[in-house]
Design a protein around this motif. Structure first.
Motif, short mmCIF file in Angstrom:
data_model
loop_
_atom_site.label_atom_id
_atom_site.label_comp_id
_atom_site.label_asym_id
_atom_site.label_seq_id
_atom_site.Cartn_x
_atom_site.Cartn_y
_atom_site.Cartn_z
N GLN A 1 0.82 -1.21 0.00
CA GLN A 1 0.00 0.00 0.00
C GLN A 1 0.85 1.26 0.00
N ARG A 2 2.09 1.11 0.47
CA ARG A 2 3.04 2.23 0.47
C ARG A 2 4.35 1.71 -0.11
N ARG A 3 4.88 2.44 -1.04
CA ARG A 3 6.12 2.04 -1.70
C ARG A 3 7.33 2.54 -0.92
N LEU A 4 8.35 1.69 -0.84
CA LEU A 4 9.60 2.07 -0.20
C LEU A 4 10.59 2.54 -1.25
N ASP A 5 11.32 3.60 -0.95
CA ASP A 5 12.38 4.00 -1.87
C ASP A 5 13.68 3.30 -1.46
N PHE A 6 14.70 3.49 -2.25
CA PHE A 6 15.97 2.78 -2.04
C PHE A 6 16.57 3.05 -0.67
N ILE A 7 16.56 4.30 -0.24
CA ILE A 7 17.13 4.67 1.05
C ILE A 7 16.33 4.03 2.18
N GLU A 8 15.01 4.01 2.04
CA GLU A 8 14.17 3.39 3.06
C GLU A 8 14.44 1.88 3.14
N VAL A 9 14.63 1.24 2.00
CA VAL A 9 14.95 -0.20 2.01
C VAL A 9 16.27 -0.43 2.73
N ARG A 10 17.22 0.43 2.49
CA ARG A 10 18.53 0.31 3.16
C ARG A 10 18.37 0.45 4.67
N GLU A 11 17.57 1.42 5.12
CA GLU A 11 17.32 1.61 6.55
C GLU A 11 16.56 0.42 7.13
N TRP A 12 15.63 -0.12 6.37
CA TRP A 12 14.85 -1.29 6.77
C TRP A 12 15.81 -2.46 7.02
N CYS A 13 16.74 -2.67 6.09
CA CYS A 13 17.73 -3.75 6.23
C CYS A 13 18.57 -3.56 7.49
N ALA A 14 19.04 -2.35 7.71
CA ALA A 14 19.85 -2.07 8.90
C ALA A 14 19.07 -2.39 10.17
N ALA A 15 17.80 -2.05 10.18
CA ALA A 15 16.95 -2.32 11.35
C ALA A 15 16.76 -3.81 11.56
N LEU A 16 16.84 -4.59 10.48
CA LEU A 16 16.71 -6.04 10.58
C LEU A 16 18.04 -6.72 10.86
N GLY A 17 19.13 -5.96 10.79
CA GLY A 17 20.45 -6.53 11.03
C GLY A 17 21.00 -7.29 9.84
N ILE A 18 20.55 -6.91 8.64
CA ILE A 18 21.08 -7.52 7.42
C ILE A 18 21.58 -6.41 6.50
N THR A 19 22.37 -6.80 5.52
CA THR A 19 22.86 -5.82 4.57
C THR A 19 21.90 -5.73 3.39
N LEU A 20 21.97 -4.65 2.68
CA LEU A 20 21.19 -4.50 1.46
C LEU A 20 21.57 -5.59 0.46
N ASN A 21 22.83 -5.94 0.43
CA ASN A 21 23.29 -7.00 -0.45
C ASN A 21 22.64 -8.34 -0.09
N GLU A 22 22.55 -8.65 1.20
CA GLU A 22 21.91 -9.90 1.62
C GLU A 22 20.45 -9.95 1.18
N LEU A 23 19.75 -8.83 1.32
CA LEU A 23 18.36 -8.76 0.89
C LEU A 23 18.27 -8.96 -0.62
N THR A 24 19.17 -8.34 -1.35
CA THR A 24 19.18 -8.45 -2.81
C THR A 24 19.42 -9.89 -3.25
N VAL A 25 20.36 -10.56 -2.62
CA VAL A 25 20.64 -11.95 -2.95
C VAL A 25 19.40 -12.81 -2.68
N SER A 26 18.77 -12.59 -1.56
CA SER A 26 17.56 -13.34 -1.22
C SER A 26 16.46 -13.07 -2.24
N PHE A 27 16.31 -11.83 -2.64
CA PHE A 27 15.30 -11.45 -3.63
C PHE A 27 15.58 -12.13 -4.96
#
Length: 85
Positions: A49-75
């Motif tokens: 319902q709400r779109r995340l921008d790139f910076i928000e995704v990066r902050e989201w990852c940090a809050a989860l304790g993962i890297t943006l790269n780890e999320l990308t690999v999983s995706f």
């Protein structure tokens, strides 16, 4: 070009994001506190319902304790699995 929020890939991205939160054992309310937002914000993002921008995704990852790269690999792995079917 179709808007990306309506694509199968965006749905897979949201599923990957939600799975990352769940595998970290973090509730939406806990993630919201870490991001300094309210829980409905997290819910709206995860449901598309709400779109995340790139910076928000990066902050989201940090809050989860993962890297943006780890999320990308999983995706990318999620996309590959779906394409094999």
């Amino acid at each position: 070009m179709e808007k990306s929020i309506y694509t199968q890939q965006y749905g897979l991205f949201l599923a990957t994001l939600r799975a990352a939160r769940e595998s970290a054992g973090i509730l939406q309310s806990e993630l919201a506190a870490r991001l300094n937002v309210d829980q409905p914000f997290v819910s709206k993002c995860e449901s598309g319902q709400r779109r995340l921008d790139f910076i928000e995704v990066r902050e989201w990852c940090a809050a989860l304790g993962i890297t943006l790269n780890e999320l990308t690999v999983s995706f990318e792995e999620t996309i590959a699995r779906v394409q094999k079917k």
